[in-house]
Enzyme design. Structure first.
Site, PDB file in Angstrom:
ATOM      1  N   LYS A  34       0.812  -1.228   0.000  1.00  0.00           N
ATOM      2  CA  LYS A  34       0.000   0.000   0.000  1.00  0.00           C
ATOM      3  C   LYS A  34       0.835   1.263   0.000  1.00  0.00           C
ATOM      4  CE  LYS A  34      -1.089   0.211   4.956  1.00  0.00           C
ATOM      5  NZ  LYS A  34      -2.172   0.333   5.924  1.00  0.00           N
ATOM      6  N   HIS A 241       6.967  -1.623  23.572  1.00  0.00           N
ATOM      7  CA  HIS A 241       8.426  -1.647  23.701  1.00  0.00           C
ATOM      8  C   HIS A 241       8.794  -0.698  24.835  1.00  0.00           C
ATOM      9  CE1 HIS A 241      12.675  -1.548  22.885  1.00  0.00           C
ATOM     10  NE2 HIS A 241      12.518  -2.479  21.957  1.00  0.00           N
ATOM     11  N   ARG A 288      10.062  -8.167  28.023  1.00  0.00           N
ATOM     12  CA  ARG A 288       9.538  -6.824  27.769  1.00  0.00           C
ATOM     13  C   ARG A 288       8.306  -6.447  28.575  1.00  0.00           C
ATOM     14  NH1 ARG A 288      10.230  -6.237  21.401  1.00  0.00           N
ATOM     15  NH2 ARG A 288      12.476  -6.168  21.664  1.00  0.00           N
ATOM     16  N   ARG A 384       5.853 -11.773  23.246  1.00  0.00           N
ATOM     17  CA  ARG A 384       6.893 -12.193  22.294  1.00  0.00           C
ATOM     18  C   ARG A 384       8.293 -11.966  22.856  1.00  0.00           C
ATOM     19  NH1 ARG A 384       9.851  -9.207  18.095  1.00  0.00           N
ATOM     20  NH2 ARG A 384       8.964  -7.389  19.122  1.00  0.00           N
TER      21      ARG A 384
HETATM   22  P1  FAD Z   1       5.693  -5.523   7.566  1.00  0.00           P
HETATM   23  O1  FAD Z   1       7.147  -5.564   7.441  1.00  0.00           O
HETATM   24  O2  FAD Z   1       5.118  -4.470   8.432  1.00  0.00           O
HETATM   25  O3  FAD Z   1       5.068  -5.344   6.113  1.00  0.00           O
HETATM   26  C1  FAD Z   1       3.677  -5.135   5.963  1.00  0.00           C
HETATM   27  C2  FAD Z   1       3.370  -4.890   4.515  1.00  0.00           C
HETATM   28  O4  FAD Z   1       1.969  -4.968   4.295  1.00  0.00           O
HETATM   29  C3  FAD Z   1       3.776  -3.520   3.996  1.00  0.00           C
HETATM   30  O5  FAD Z   1       4.320  -3.685   2.717  1.00  0.00           O
HETATM   31  C4  FAD Z   1       2.451  -2.757   3.873  1.00  0.00           C
HETATM   32  O6  FAD Z   1       2.450  -1.757   2.888  1.00  0.00           O
HETATM   33  C5  FAD Z   1       1.550  -3.901   3.466  1.00  0.00           C
HETATM   34  N1  FAD Z   1       0.129  -3.682   3.708  1.00  0.00           N
HETATM   35  C6  FAD Z   1      -0.511  -3.573   4.890  1.00  0.00           C
HETATM   36  N2  FAD Z   1      -1.837  -3.419   4.680  1.00  0.00           N
HETATM   37  C7  FAD Z   1      -2.020  -3.435   3.348  1.00  0.00           C
HETATM   38  C8  FAD Z   1      -3.158  -3.293   2.510  1.00  0.00           C
HETATM   39  N3  FAD Z   1      -4.404  -3.125   2.997  1.00  0.00           N
HETATM   40  N4  FAD Z   1      -2.984  -3.345   1.170  1.00  0.00           N
HETATM   41  C9  FAD Z   1      -1.750  -3.503   0.635  1.00  0.00           C
HETATM   42  N5  FAD Z   1      -0.643  -3.633   1.388  1.00  0.00           N
HETATM   43  C10 FAD Z   1      -0.782  -3.599   2.725  1.00  0.00           C
HETATM   44  N6  FAD Z   1      11.388  -7.747  15.135  1.00  0.00           N
HETATM   45  C11 FAD Z   1      12.487  -8.519  15.289  1.00  0.00           C
HETATM   46  O7  FAD Z   1      12.403  -9.746  15.217  1.00  0.00           O
HETATM   47  N7  FAD Z   1      13.691  -7.930  15.521  1.00  0.00           N
HETATM   48  C12 FAD Z   1      13.851  -6.589  15.619  1.00  0.00           C
HETATM   49  O8  FAD Z   1      14.951  -6.108  15.797  1.00  0.00           O
HETATM   50  C13 FAD Z   1      12.706  -5.769  15.485  1.00  0.00           C
HETATM   51  N8  FAD Z   1      12.804  -4.424  15.600  1.00  0.00           N
HETATM   52  C14 FAD Z   1      11.704  -3.660  15.336  1.00  0.00           C
HETATM   53  C15 FAD Z   1      11.826  -2.275  15.344  1.00  0.00           C
HETATM   54  C16 FAD Z   1      10.749  -1.477  15.009  1.00  0.00           C
HETATM   55  C17 FAD Z   1      10.896   0.026  15.018  1.00  0.00           C
HETATM   56  C18 FAD Z   1       9.519  -2.073  14.671  1.00  0.00           C
HETATM   57  C19 FAD Z   1       8.343  -1.228  14.300  1.00  0.00           C
HETATM   58  C20 FAD Z   1       9.378  -3.455  14.694  1.00  0.00           C
HETATM   59  C21 FAD Z   1      10.468  -4.251  15.026  1.00  0.00           C
HETATM   60  N9  FAD Z   1      10.365  -5.637  15.041  1.00  0.00           N
HETATM   61  C22 FAD Z   1      11.478  -6.404  15.213  1.00  0.00           C
HETATM   62  C23 FAD Z   1       9.138  -6.296  14.612  1.00  0.00           C
HETATM   63  C24 FAD Z   1       9.281  -6.715  13.143  1.00  0.00           C
HETATM   64  O9  FAD Z   1       9.993  -5.708  12.454  1.00  0.00           O
HETATM   65  C25 FAD Z   1       7.940  -6.896  12.494  1.00  0.00           C
HETATM   66  O10 FAD Z   1       7.132  -7.719  13.286  1.00  0.00           O
HETATM   67  C26 FAD Z   1       8.117  -7.565  11.133  1.00  0.00           C
HETATM   68  O11 FAD Z   1       9.029  -6.841  10.359  1.00  0.00           O
HETATM   69  C27 FAD Z   1       6.781  -7.642  10.432  1.00  0.00           C
HETATM   70  O12 FAD Z   1       7.015  -8.109   9.124  1.00  0.00           O
HETATM   71  P2  FAD Z   1       5.776  -8.373   8.189  1.00  0.00           P
HETATM   72  O13 FAD Z   1       6.320  -8.830   6.899  1.00  0.00           O
HETATM   73  O14 FAD Z   1       4.788  -9.190   8.890  1.00  0.00           O
HETATM   74  O15 FAD Z   1       5.087  -6.920   8.023  1.00  0.00           O
HETATM   75  C1  SIN Z   2      14.635  -3.897  19.434  1.00  0.00           C
HETATM   76  O1  SIN Z   2      15.602  -3.762  18.696  1.00  0.00           O
HETATM   77  O2  SIN Z   2      14.624  -3.576  20.627  1.00  0.00           O
HETATM   78  C2  SIN Z   2      13.384  -4.457  18.852  1.00  0.00           C
HETATM   79  C3  SIN Z   2      13.504  -5.919  18.796  1.00  0.00           C
HETATM   80  C4  SIN Z   2      12.163  -6.546  18.605  1.00  0.00           C
HETATM   81  O3  SIN Z   2      11.139  -5.882  18.575  1.00  0.00           O
HETATM   82  O4  SIN Z   2      12.161  -7.770  18.494  1.00  0.00           O
END
Ligand code: FAD
Ligand code: SIN
Length: 520
Positions: A34, A241, A288, A384
């Site tokens: 999106k 967090h 956490r 988690r």
């Molecule tokens: P996302 O990476 O969020 O991708 C979602 C996708 O769906 C996007 O492309 C979006 O555009 C699309 N989308 C959503 N709704 C629609 C729609 N209606 N139509 C079309 N497209 C849509 N986890 C770890 O394990 N280690 C870490 O170090 C860590 N650090 C983090 C730091 C931050 C700041 C954040 C926010 C999260 C962190 N997490 C971490 C959590 C982890 O990053 C996420 O849980 C993970 O990346 C999610 O991946 P995903 O592919 O499920 O979704």
């Molecule tokens: C962090 O780097 O503290 C985020 C890690 C996570 O959400 O798993």
């Protein structure tokens, strides 16, 4: 317009892209995103990805840490499967081009985060997600079988409901035939018919006012699946967090990675006192839920909006080398992390629950899979373990790919699916109806459905959600659709699930904590 495709993937984060790379060997793939393709939570991941790479770590230790953090609600079989697959999935990420930091002897440099009994977090400085998404997107863009539709919005998945049949949650054999997609460039909604549909839409942090999540995280996939009557579970377990940078007005909140506490940083309250030993013997590296509640308690006791993270005693050179992104960001605000305490506050960060799936990422709807943060696999239980979500996404997308390349051969596109019906809809010229309701929603959730809940707060939240739900449904039904209205509708649906499932949980466990309940 309509398109036919073997595999439709909604979402271009780690879950969607790793699935795409595997199924594209077998058929045509469309990925819907999106925003621009790399604007995902994945891109902002800092700490890294948990995996067992070498001794003294072991699969058993990672399994026990995950189960311990999950407060007894993890599915042991799923945890064991995920952890045992971790090494192979990391090798695959490396094969696709992701680069993880190494030590001078060539072994991986493994970080530590809360709840982990060993150093097991592979990372790329403090920008692991950016590196992973870079590598995966490059591989995806080079693949001739994959088409990415950026800035397109999936509105709803198509089931028998769209063919005029009544579908209830108890209906047997609900099937998914594809999805209706909004092209915001011309406000037209078109149909994609797919043999297999994968929801990989990420989390829902933006139902809250303060979140580390990018603006794309509005719970769309969870809401779509819920409306289609898929099973949704564990939504009450929203992870806050503990340490987002306290910088009022900045959205999303900038994350100060937990890996900093793994590196030796210490939480201090307003008086400069290190307080974590009062709350848990693991101190700053407790899971956490415990750290976030401890900070909440310190802030309430001292009447402050933040606590501090102290790195000033750490090796200054190493600090800057390991955390260059955080150093730069803090410096831009006049905070020198080598000399100054960093003001930090908890923010909504991760949606532990979601679309219930089995070990192959199959949802309760036929031909519909879900992976990544929008899914509920049984890995996280009530809380988690840090850095287990990127791992979960690669493991479950892999399993989903293996399963769906068998399934899709037996499925044909339906030729009786109607187009989206936009008859009688009109242009809504009052964006205030959307933006103000979104503000209300985020305030309701921050005020009443946060780290510490109560029966009264949850009821207040539910009453207010009912009102904005009805107003927004009415607007949705009469309007020419735009992304903002669809996102708002999805966020309200998702918030409703969080509150309903929180009200149904009658014991304090993991991330679910109410002053009116007893600990389990
Ligand atoms: P996302 O990476 O969020 O991708 C979602 C996708 O769906 C996007 O492309 C979006 O555009 C699309 N989308 C959503 N709704 C629609 C729609 N209606 N139509 C079309 N497209 C849509 N986890 C770890 O394990 N280690 C870490 O170090 C860590 N650090 C983090 C730091 C931050 C700041 C954040 C926010 C999260 C962190 N997490 C971490 C959590 C982890 O990053 C996420 O849980 C993970 O990346 C999610 O991946 P995903 O592919 O499920 O979704
Ligand atoms: C962090 O780097 O503290 C985020 C890690 C996570 O959400 O798993």
């Amino acid at each position: 317009m309509r398109k036919e495709v073997d595999f439709l993937i909604i979402g271009s984060g780690i879950a969607g892209l790793t699935y795409a790379l595997q199924v594209a060997k077998h058929g045509k793939v469309i990925i819907i995103s999106k925003a621009i393709a790399d604007e995902t939570s994945t891109k902002y991941a800092q700490g890294g990805i948990a995996a067992v790479m070498s001794s003294p770590d072991s699969y058993n230790k990672h399994v026990e840490d995950t189960i311990d953090a999950g407060a007894g609600l993890c599915n042991r079989e799923i945890v064991e499967m995920t952890v045992h697959e971790s090494t192979a999935r990391i090798k695959e990420l490396i094969k696709w081009g992701a680069d993880f930091d190494k030590q001078t002897d060539g072994s991986y440099s493994l970080g530590r985060e809360g709840g982990h009994s060993e150093n097991r977090i592979l990372h790329h400085k403090d920008a692991t997600g950016k590196e992973i998404i870079r590598a995966l997107l490059q591989a995806v863009k080079e693949h001739e079988n994959i088409e990415i539709l950026e800035r397109h919005f999936a509105i709803d998945i198509i089931t028998q409901h769209h063919m005029g049949l009544r579908v209830y949650s108890r209906t047997k054999n609900i099937q998914c035939y594809g999805a209706y997609i909004l092209n915001p460039n011309n406000n037209k909604i078109f149909t994609i018919l797919s043999k297999i549909t994968m929801i990989a839409t990420g989390g829902a942090g933006n139902v809250y006012r303060t979140t580390t999540n990018p603006i794309v995280a509005t719970g769309d996939g969870i809401a779509m699946a819920y409306r289609a009557k898929a099973k949704i579970e564990n939504m009450e377990f929203i992870q806050f967090h503990p340490t987002s940078l306290y910088n009022p007005g900045e959205k999303p909140s900038f994350l100060i990675t937990e890996a900093m506490r793994g590196f030796g940083a210490i939480l201090r309250n307003k008086k400069g006192v290190a307080f974590m030993s009062k709350y848990d013997k693991r101190k700053d590296l407790a899971p956490r839920d415990i750290v976030a509640r401890a900070i909440d308690s310190e802030m309430k006791t001292n009447g402050t909006n933040h606590v501090f993270l102290d790195c000033t005693h750490l090796n200054k050179e190493n600090l800057v080398t390991e955390f260059p992104g955080i150093f730069k960001k803090c410096m831009s605000l006049g905070i020198d992390i080598r000399e100054d305490f960093i003001p930090v506050t908890p923010a909504a960060h991760y949606t532990c629950g979601g679309i219930k799936v089995d070990k192959n990422s199959r949802s309760s709807i036929a031909n519909l899979y879900a992976s990544g943060e929008c899914s509920s696999t049984g890995l996280h239980g009530a809380n988690r373990l840090a850095s287990n979500s990127l791992l979960e996404a690669v493991v479950f997308s892999h399993n989903a790919a293996c399963d769906s390349i068998e399934q899709y051969k037996t499925i044909n596109w339906r030729d009786d699916i109607p187009d989206w019906n936009a008859e009688g809809t009109i242009l809504n010229e009052e964006m205030i109806l959307i933006t103000q309701t979104q503000n209300e929603l985020q305030l309701i959730m921050n005020s009443y459905v946060s780290i510490v809940k109560s029966d009264l707060r949850l009821q207040r939240a539910l009453d207010r959600l009912h009102l904005i739900y009805h107003e927004t449904e009415e607007l949705f039904n009469i309007s020419i659709l735009n992304k903002e209205l669809c996102e708002l509708r999805n966020s309200i649906n998702t918030a409703y699930l969080i509150v309903k499932q929180a009200k149904a949980r009658r014991n304090n466990i993991g991330l679910h904590y109410s002053i009116d309940l007893k600990k389990s």
